[in-house]
Scaffold this motif. Structure first.
Motif, PDB file in Angstrom:
ATOM      1  N   ASP A  46     -14.945  45.682  50.722  1.00 25.29           N
ATOM      2  CA  ASP A  46     -13.930  45.890  51.750  1.00 25.29           C
ATOM      3  C   ASP A  46     -12.915  44.742  51.834  1.00 25.29           C
ATOM      4  O   ASP A  46     -11.897  44.877  52.500  1.00 25.29           O
ATOM      5  N   ASP A  47     -13.221  43.616  51.193  1.00 27.67           N
ATOM      6  CA  ASP A  47     -12.350  42.435  51.246  1.00 27.67           C
ATOM      7  C   ASP A  47     -11.976  42.039  49.820  1.00 27.67           C
ATOM      8  O   ASP A  47     -12.847  41.652  49.029  1.00 27.67           O
ATOM      9  N   TYR A  48     -10.682  42.143  49.515  1.00 29.42           N
ATOM     10  CA  TYR A  48     -10.232  41.798  48.174  1.00 29.42           C
ATOM     11  C   TYR A  48      -8.742  41.481  48.177  1.00 29.42           C
ATOM     12  O   TYR A  48      -8.021  41.754  49.138  1.00 29.42           O
ATOM     13  N   ARG A  49      -8.321  40.896  47.082  1.00 31.96           N
ATOM     14  CA  ARG A  49      -6.902  40.599  46.863  1.00 31.96           C
ATOM     15  C   ARG A  49      -6.568  41.100  45.467  1.00 31.96           C
ATOM     16  O   ARG A  49      -7.356  40.946  44.543  1.00 31.96           O
ATOM     17  N   MET A  50      -5.406  41.726  45.348  1.00 32.95           N
ATOM     18  CA  MET A  50      -4.970  42.199  44.037  1.00 32.95           C
ATOM     19  C   MET A  50      -3.484  41.933  43.856  1.00 32.95           C
ATOM     20  O   MET A  50      -2.721  41.924  44.809  1.00 32.95           O
ATOM     21  N   THR A  51      -3.138  41.670  42.624  1.00 33.81           N
ATOM     22  CA  THR A  51      -1.734  41.567  42.247  1.00 33.81           C
ATOM     23  C   THR A  51      -1.415  42.826  41.469  1.00 33.81           C
ATOM     24  O   THR A  51      -2.052  43.108  40.446  1.00 33.81           O
ATOM     25  N   ILE A  52      -0.461  43.591  41.971  1.00 34.74           N
ATOM     26  CA  ILE A  52      -0.121  44.888  41.381  1.00 34.74           C
ATOM     27  C   ILE A  52       1.329  44.881  40.915  1.00 34.74           C
ATOM     28  O   ILE A  52       2.205  44.326  41.579  1.00 34.74           O
ATOM     29  N   ARG A  53       1.548  45.464  39.770  1.00 33.37           N
ATOM     30  CA  ARG A  53       2.905  45.604  39.219  1.00 33.37           C
ATOM     31  C   ARG A  53       3.225  47.091  39.131  1.00 33.37           C
ATOM     32  O   ARG A  53       2.467  47.864  38.535  1.00 33.37           O
ATOM     33  N   LEU A  54       4.326  47.487  39.749  1.00 30.28           N
ATOM     34  CA  LEU A  54       4.814  48.865  39.633  1.00 30.28           C
ATOM     35  C   LEU A  54       5.512  49.002  38.291  1.00 30.28           C
ATOM     36  O   LEU A  54       6.218  48.091  37.856  1.00 30.28           O
ATOM     37  N   GLN A  55       5.348  50.152  37.653  1.00 28.39           N
ATOM     38  CA  GLN A  55       5.923  50.359  36.330  1.00 28.39           C
ATOM     39  C   GLN A  55       6.538  51.742  36.231  1.00 28.39           C
ATOM     40  O   GLN A  55       6.035  52.681  36.829  1.00 28.39           O
ATOM     41  N   HIS A 140       5.815  57.150  36.212  1.00 31.25           N
ATOM     42  CA  HIS A 140       5.529  56.010  37.060  1.00 31.25           C
ATOM     43  C   HIS A 140       4.097  55.550  36.855  1.00 31.25           C
ATOM     44  O   HIS A 140       3.293  56.250  36.232  1.00 31.25           O
ATOM     45  N   GLY A 141       3.815  54.397  37.372  1.00 31.97           N
ATOM     46  CA  GLY A 141       2.464  53.887  37.265  1.00 31.97           C
ATOM     47  C   GLY A 141       2.362  52.508  37.878  1.00 31.97           C
ATOM     48  O   GLY A 141       3.282  52.026  38.549  1.00 31.97           O
ATOM     49  N   PHE A 142       1.234  51.890  37.634  1.00 29.63           N
ATOM     50  CA  PHE A 142       0.994  50.549  38.149  1.00 29.63           C
ATOM     51  C   PHE A 142      -0.022  49.851  37.257  1.00 29.63           C
ATOM     52  O   PHE A 142      -0.764  50.497  36.509  1.00 29.63           O
ATOM     53  N   LYS A 143      -0.020  48.550  37.360  1.00 30.67           N
ATOM     54  CA  LYS A 143      -0.999  47.743  36.644  1.00 30.67           C
ATOM     55  C   LYS A 143      -1.527  46.691  37.595  1.00 30.67           C
ATOM     56  O   LYS A 143      -0.736  45.982  38.225  1.00 30.67           O
ATOM     57  N   ILE A 144      -2.843  46.599  37.698  1.00 32.13           N
ATOM     58  CA  ILE A 144      -3.467  45.542  38.483  1.00 32.13           C
ATOM     59  C   ILE A 144      -3.603  44.353  37.544  1.00 32.13           C
ATOM     60  O   ILE A 144      -4.376  44.391  36.589  1.00 32.13           O
ATOM     61  N   GLU A 145      -2.842  43.312  37.825  1.00 28.19           N
ATOM     62  CA  GLU A 145      -2.864  42.133  36.959  1.00 28.19           C
ATOM     63  C   GLU A 145      -4.006  41.196  37.328  1.00 28.19           C
ATOM     64  O   GLU A 145      -4.565  40.526  36.460  1.00 28.19           O
ATOM     65  N   VAL A 146      -4.341  41.119  38.620  1.00 25.16           N
ATOM     66  CA  VAL A 146      -5.434  40.277  39.106  1.00 25.16           C
ATOM     67  C   VAL A 146      -6.161  41.058  40.189  1.00 25.16           C
ATOM     68  O   VAL A 146      -5.514  41.623  41.085  1.00 25.16           O
ATOM     69  N   PHE A 147      -7.482  41.080  40.118  1.00 28.65           N
ATOM     70  CA  PHE A 147      -8.298  41.669  41.181  1.00 28.65           C
ATOM     71  C   PHE A 147      -9.378  40.673  41.533  1.00 28.65           C
ATOM     72  O   PHE A 147     -10.162  40.257  40.689  1.00 28.65           O
ATOM     73  N   GLU A 148      -9.409  40.278  42.808  1.00 27.71           N
ATOM     74  CA  GLU A 148     -10.324  39.224  43.261  1.00 27.71           C
ATOM     75  C   GLU A 148     -11.073  39.707  44.497  1.00 27.71           C
ATOM     76  O   GLU A 148     -10.461  40.106  45.489  1.00 27.71           O
ATOM     77  N   ILE A 149     -12.400  39.674  44.441  1.00 25.62           N
ATOM     78  CA  ILE A 149     -13.208  40.004  45.610  1.00 25.62           C
ATOM     79  C   ILE A 149     -13.238  38.784  46.509  1.00 25.62           C
ATOM     80  O   ILE A 149     -13.506  37.672  46.057  1.00 25.62           O
ATOM     81  N   LEU A 150     -12.974  38.976  47.798  1.00 24.14           N
ATOM     82  CA  LEU A 150     -12.948  37.853  48.745  1.00 24.14           C
ATOM     83  C   LEU A 150     -14.273  37.720  49.489  1.00 24.14           C
ATOM     84  O   LEU A 150     -15.007  38.644  49.653  1.00 24.14           O
TER      85      LEU A 150
END
Length: 150
Positions: A46-55, A140-150
């Motif tokens: 339930d706790d995370y951080r992600m860096t997402i890129r729209l494509q 369209h799409g997206f890419k998760i560049e970083v996914f971190e569980i907090l």
């Protein structure tokens, strides 16, 4: 992940599997979607951080998104000069919503769905959707560049 979203997403996957005659066709693999959703659900993250890129299409940009207790608490565009305010990420700011995008694409019989899932967590990490075969700039799409569980 909230139980109601898990039930909704699981029901959506079941509907996808039931509706598809060829699960390995050009519209992606609904069985893989179902397996990834199950992997994500059992993690109970339930706790995370992600860096997402729209494509794709006419939009591109990226943001760092923080989620606590399954709710988005922060959306920070990483390149403000790209002109992508936080509202452009509203439908992609939780992992549950990423799955909803894929479920919708399958339910809408998208021409092409390419997706790579995180092997342990099930998170959709790299997604490309082409809704219509002969249309231009609707991909369209997206890419998760970083996914971190907090």
């Amino acid at each position: 992940m909230r139980p109601s979203i898990r039930k909704f997403a699981a029901a959506g996957c079941v509907a996808i599997l039931a509706a598809c005659g060829d699960p390995t066709g050009s519209a992606g693999d609904p069985a893989a979607l179902s397996r990834a959703l199950e992997r994500w659900s059992v993690q109970d993250i339930d706790d995370y951080r992600m860096t997402i890129r729209l494509q794709g299409g006419m939009l591109a940009g990226h943001a760092r998104i923080t989620v606590r207790d399954g709710q988005t608490v922060s959306v920070q565009p990483l390149a403000p000069d790209e002109g992508m305010p936080p509202r452009f990420f509203e439908h992609l700011d939780t992992v549950d919503e990423l799955f909803e995008v894929l479920i919708d694409a399958h339910n809408d019989d998208a021409h092409r769905i390419d997706v790579q899932y995180h092997p342990q967590l099930g998170v959709p990490m790299d997604v490309y959707i082409d809704p219509e075969r002969n249309a231009i700039d609707e991909e369209h799409g997206f890419k998760i560049e970083v996914f971190e569980i907090l």
